[in-house]
Structures are given as structure tokens and as C-alpha cells.
Design a protein around this motif. Sequence first.
Motif, PDB file in Angstrom:
ATOM      1  N   TRP A  44     -18.277  18.160 -27.385  1.00  0.00           N
ATOM      2  CA  TRP A  44     -18.020  19.269 -26.462  1.00  0.00           C
ATOM      3  C   TRP A  44     -18.899  19.160 -25.233  1.00  0.00           C
ATOM      4  O   TRP A  44     -18.447  19.363 -24.099  1.00  0.00           O
ATOM      5  CB  TRP A  44     -18.261  20.599 -27.192  1.00  0.00           C
ATOM      6  CG  TRP A  44     -18.254  21.778 -26.280  1.00  0.00           C
ATOM      7  CD1 TRP A  44     -17.198  22.237 -25.583  1.00  0.00           C
ATOM      8  CD2 TRP A  44     -19.361  22.608 -25.953  1.00  0.00           C
ATOM      9  NE1 TRP A  44     -17.572  23.314 -24.837  1.00  0.00           N
ATOM     10  CE2 TRP A  44     -18.899  23.561 -25.045  1.00  0.00           C
ATOM     11  CE3 TRP A  44     -20.699  22.650 -26.361  1.00  0.00           C
ATOM     12  CZ2 TRP A  44     -19.715  24.541 -24.518  1.00  0.00           C
ATOM     13  CZ3 TRP A  44     -21.515  23.627 -25.847  1.00  0.00           C
ATOM     14  CH2 TRP A  44     -21.027  24.557 -24.925  1.00  0.00           C
ATOM     15  N   LEU A  45     -20.186  18.840 -25.446  1.00  0.00           N
ATOM     16  CA  LEU A  45     -21.092  18.717 -24.307  1.00  0.00           C
ATOM     17  C   LEU A  45     -20.649  17.589 -23.382  1.00  0.00           C
ATOM     18  O   LEU A  45     -20.758  17.700 -22.165  1.00  0.00           O
ATOM     19  CB  LEU A  45     -22.516  18.456 -24.791  1.00  0.00           C
ATOM     20  CG  LEU A  45     -23.231  19.672 -25.349  1.00  0.00           C
ATOM     21  CD1 LEU A  45     -24.605  19.291 -25.845  1.00  0.00           C
ATOM     22  CD2 LEU A  45     -23.351  20.749 -24.278  1.00  0.00           C
ATOM     23  N   PHE A  55     -14.365  22.748 -21.434  1.00  0.00           N
ATOM     24  CA  PHE A  55     -15.791  23.058 -21.589  1.00  0.00           C
ATOM     25  C   PHE A  55     -16.033  24.560 -21.486  1.00  0.00           C
ATOM     26  O   PHE A  55     -16.824  25.128 -22.222  1.00  0.00           O
ATOM     27  CB  PHE A  55     -16.581  22.322 -20.513  1.00  0.00           C
ATOM     28  CG  PHE A  55     -18.066  22.489 -20.628  1.00  0.00           C
ATOM     29  CD1 PHE A  55     -18.771  21.792 -21.588  1.00  0.00           C
ATOM     30  CD2 PHE A  55     -18.737  23.356 -19.790  1.00  0.00           C
ATOM     31  CE1 PHE A  55     -20.133  21.953 -21.710  1.00  0.00           C
ATOM     32  CE2 PHE A  55     -20.099  23.518 -19.903  1.00  0.00           C
ATOM     33  CZ  PHE A  55     -20.792  22.808 -20.870  1.00  0.00           C
ATOM     34  N   ARG A  56     -15.326  25.212 -20.582  1.00  0.00           N
ATOM     35  CA  ARG A  56     -15.513  26.660 -20.417  1.00  0.00           C
ATOM     36  C   ARG A  56     -14.886  27.453 -21.555  1.00  0.00           C
ATOM     37  O   ARG A  56     -15.338  28.528 -21.883  1.00  0.00           O
ATOM     38  CB  ARG A  56     -14.895  27.107 -19.088  1.00  0.00           C
ATOM     39  CG  ARG A  56     -15.873  27.091 -17.937  1.00  0.00           C
ATOM     40  CD  ARG A  56     -15.287  27.774 -16.728  1.00  0.00           C
ATOM     41  NE  ARG A  56     -14.112  27.095 -16.215  1.00  0.00           N
ATOM     42  CZ  ARG A  56     -12.875  27.581 -16.328  1.00  0.00           C
ATOM     43  NH1 ARG A  56     -12.673  28.746 -16.897  1.00  0.00           N
ATOM     44  NH2 ARG A  56     -11.864  26.900 -15.842  1.00  0.00           N
ATOM     45  N   LYS A  57     -13.798  26.936 -22.150  1.00  0.00           N
ATOM     46  CA  LYS A  57     -13.027  27.780 -23.064  1.00  0.00           C
ATOM     47  C   LYS A  57     -13.589  27.866 -24.478  1.00  0.00           C
ATOM     48  O   LYS A  57     -13.408  28.880 -25.150  1.00  0.00           O
ATOM     49  CB  LYS A  57     -11.577  27.293 -23.118  1.00  0.00           C
ATOM     50  CG  LYS A  57     -10.770  27.964 -22.040  1.00  0.00           C
ATOM     51  CD  LYS A  57      -9.371  27.485 -21.980  1.00  0.00           C
ATOM     52  CE  LYS A  57      -8.674  28.146 -20.805  1.00  0.00           C
ATOM     53  NZ  LYS A  57      -7.368  27.562 -20.585  1.00  0.00           N
ATOM     54  N   ILE A  58     -14.245  26.797 -24.945  1.00  0.00           N
ATOM     55  CA  ILE A  58     -14.710  26.812 -26.333  1.00  0.00           C
ATOM     56  C   ILE A  58     -15.634  28.000 -26.653  1.00  0.00           C
ATOM     57  O   ILE A  58     -15.430  28.678 -27.659  1.00  0.00           O
ATOM     58  CB  ILE A  58     -15.387  25.466 -26.688  1.00  0.00           C
ATOM     59  CG1 ILE A  58     -14.310  24.382 -26.845  1.00  0.00           C
ATOM     60  CG2 ILE A  58     -16.165  25.555 -27.978  1.00  0.00           C
ATOM     61  CD1 ILE A  58     -13.448  24.542 -28.056  1.00  0.00           C
ATOM     62  N   PRO A  59     -16.629  28.337 -25.789  1.00  0.00           N
ATOM     63  CA  PRO A  59     -17.453  29.520 -26.084  1.00  0.00           C
ATOM     64  C   PRO A  59     -16.629  30.798 -26.150  1.00  0.00           C
ATOM     65  O   PRO A  59     -16.915  31.680 -26.975  1.00  0.00           O
ATOM     66  CB  PRO A  59     -18.438  29.565 -24.914  1.00  0.00           C
ATOM     67  CG  PRO A  59     -18.460  28.213 -24.372  1.00  0.00           C
ATOM     68  CD  PRO A  59     -17.108  27.651 -24.589  1.00  0.00           C
ATOM     69  N   LYS A  60     -15.572  30.888 -25.319  1.00  0.00           N
ATOM     70  CA  LYS A  60     -14.744  32.100 -25.355  1.00  0.00           C
ATOM     71  C   LYS A  60     -13.993  32.204 -26.674  1.00  0.00           C
ATOM     72  O   LYS A  60     -13.847  33.290 -27.239  1.00  0.00           O
ATOM     73  CB  LYS A  60     -13.755  32.079 -24.195  1.00  0.00           C
ATOM     74  CG  LYS A  60     -14.414  32.466 -22.895  1.00  0.00           C
ATOM     75  CD  LYS A  60     -13.425  32.448 -21.774  1.00  0.00           C
ATOM     76  CE  LYS A  60     -14.139  32.646 -20.457  1.00  0.00           C
ATOM     77  NZ  LYS A  60     -13.311  32.272 -19.335  1.00  0.00           N
TER      78      LYS A  60
END
Lengths: 164, 135, 89
Positions: A44-45, A55-60
Motif C-alpha cells: 500500500w505504501l 493510496f487515498r482510499k484504503i484508509p477511508k
Amino acid sequence: MNTFLIHFAIAAYAVTWAIGKLNWFDDSAAMTILVFLVAFTFLWLSSILYDRNYFRKIPKVLGLFFFFLKELIMANLKIAYDIITPRYFMNPSIIALPLKASTDLEISLLANMLTLTPGSLSVDVSEDRKELYVHLLYADDEKVESIKKELKDGFEKRILAITR
Amino acid sequence: MDIDLEFVKEIISSAFILAGVFFMLVASIGLLRLPDFYTRMSAITKGATLGMGMIVIGIGVYFNDTEIMLKILAILFFTLITSPVAAHAITRTAIYKKVPLWKKTDLKEFQNYLQKRELDKDEVEDQLQKNSKRL
Amino acid sequence: MNIFDTTLLIAFFVLGVCLLLAAIRFAMGPSLLDRITAFDLIVANVIGIIVIYSKLTRDFELIDVALILSLFGFLGSISFTYYMLRRNN
């Protein structure tokens, strides 16, 4: 989505490799999950170099998942209290929730999540797909608007942030 | 200091299983006690899903084995996907079949939909008959 | 007899009681849909019982049964509702 599938496959392959070839650890589930998570986090990193969107969507997605778990447990405790004590505190009502989500995937995700969380049960979508009818357990007359706002801010906003 | 890992694992697993059994029991009592079909439905879906999920996770924590963990994740995934869909299908059928609602239920915003259904009913039945003939 | 086995036996007993309560609703449910709901709960209950039983008897293949049941219980209730929608009064 494609990036996610590829990363998932690579991480799963890394786990089987670590078990079979390297004999790193015994066959315990905790170690398997740990190795999988480490591999997945590194992938992911690395995606910041080639897929900013992913990259932006996984935390969401993770945020939505934990929010969902929290709501599921809270809803159950609330209903459990009502069932065990002899008096009913519930005040059921069927409301029409205006929808901002438009595609099939968004609407079905929203309806399924609402069915599993705060005392609500999705009944049907209106014909023009603008409204979702939801059966609520705890809806006093003066509170209906604030509950609608809560549902929209809680689930719909998060789902739309992921799918769009 | 020496911590007995087996013991910690058993404690966590027991906590999960007892919580799951508690939610399951509450759902069963709710199924008997609640006043109408729709309130029962919305209590059952949540209670049964969470209760069963917690029991299964508890057993998974105890076994701590990769193969069993994968099977348990599959069970969780299937229940999380299928139980709301089943609940939705059953509720829609209930509305269509006019299963009575509890007298305290507030139907102000639902009137619109019910009236439309009333008008469309003949049409829908024609369609259903056509479909059943075709099959 | 350690703590964990005692917990499992208690869980087994309580799940049996749940099965009984669901069966009462199944017997007296005013409409067919109530019975389908009770059936749903019974399936979830049986999955829990099977999983606990597989620990008590150390027969791990039983978890496969729970996996299959979690798919087929859903198909059962869906097909019942489909039948209800299709049936003429």
C-alpha cells in the motif's frame, strides 16, 4: 480496484511462500495475519508512486469498516436493553430517506449497511430511485430530521467518498 | 515474568463466545416478545448476525490455525453479505402481502408509497402471472 | 475441567434454549413470514452449535458444514419469499 486485487494476490502469495519455503513460523493464525498485514502495508505504501487514488482510499475503507462495527455493537446493546426490560421504549416509524447515491452498487451497499445498524431496516427503494424507505425503531416525531441527517452523514457520505 | 499464553487465549475466546451467546439469547427473546413482524425482523437480523459472528470468532481465536481461520473468515463474509439481503427480501414481501404493522408505527412518509402500490397492484399481478406461465 | 470447557458447556446449553424459543415462534407465528424469520434465526443458531460442537469433539471437518449452512440458510429464506410473491391468493 484492480490495484487492490493485485496487491491482495501478491500478499497472499507472500504468506504461502513464507510458510512453505522459509519455515518462518508454525501454522498459527496470528502469525499468518501478521505476515499478511505487513506485506499488504508495504504494498500500500508503495502505491503512492503509481496510484494516488488507491493510496487515498484504503484508509477511508478501514474507517467505514470500523464505524460499521461500532454502530453494529451499539445498535445491538440498545435493542438488547429494550428487549430485556419489560417496558417498550421504541417508537417505530417508516421514513423516506432522500438518496444522493445513484448507482446500483452504492444503493445496495447503503441499504445493506442500514439493515445491519442502528435499529433500522431498509424496506424498498422508490421507483425513481430518489428515496429509500427505512423502518426505524427509535424515531420520535421531533427527532426524525436529525436522525435522517445522522444516517446521511454517517454512512452515505463515507460510502460516496469511497465509490466516487 | 511468565505469562501463560494458552490461558490468555482461552480467556479472550471465552469472552467472545459468552458475548455472542448473550446476543443470540436476546435475539431469541426478542423474537418471542416484540409486538409486530417488522420490529422482530429488525431485532433478529442484527442480533443473530452479531451473536453468531462472535461465537465463530471466539472459536477461531481458540484454534489459532490458518486453515480454520480461512474457513471462519468465509463464514463471516457469507453471513455479512447474505443476512441483510434476506431480511430485505422478507420485509418487502411482508409489505406487499400487507402484514399488519404495530399500531404505534408512524406511517406519515410511507403513505405515498402505499398508495402507489395500491394502484400498481393489478399491473404487478398480471406481470407475475405472465412470468409464471413463461417458466 | 478447565474454564474454557465450562464456558463451552454453558454456551451449548443457552444456545439450546434459544433454539427452543425460536421453535415456539415457529409453531405459533401468525403468518408464514414469521415462520421464515424464525427459520433464519434457527439456522444462525445451528451454525453456532455446530462450531462449538466441533471444538468439544475435536472433529474439525464439522466447520465445513457450518460454512455450507451459512450459504444455504440464506437460499432457503429467499426461495420461501419468492414462493410467497408468486403464489396467488
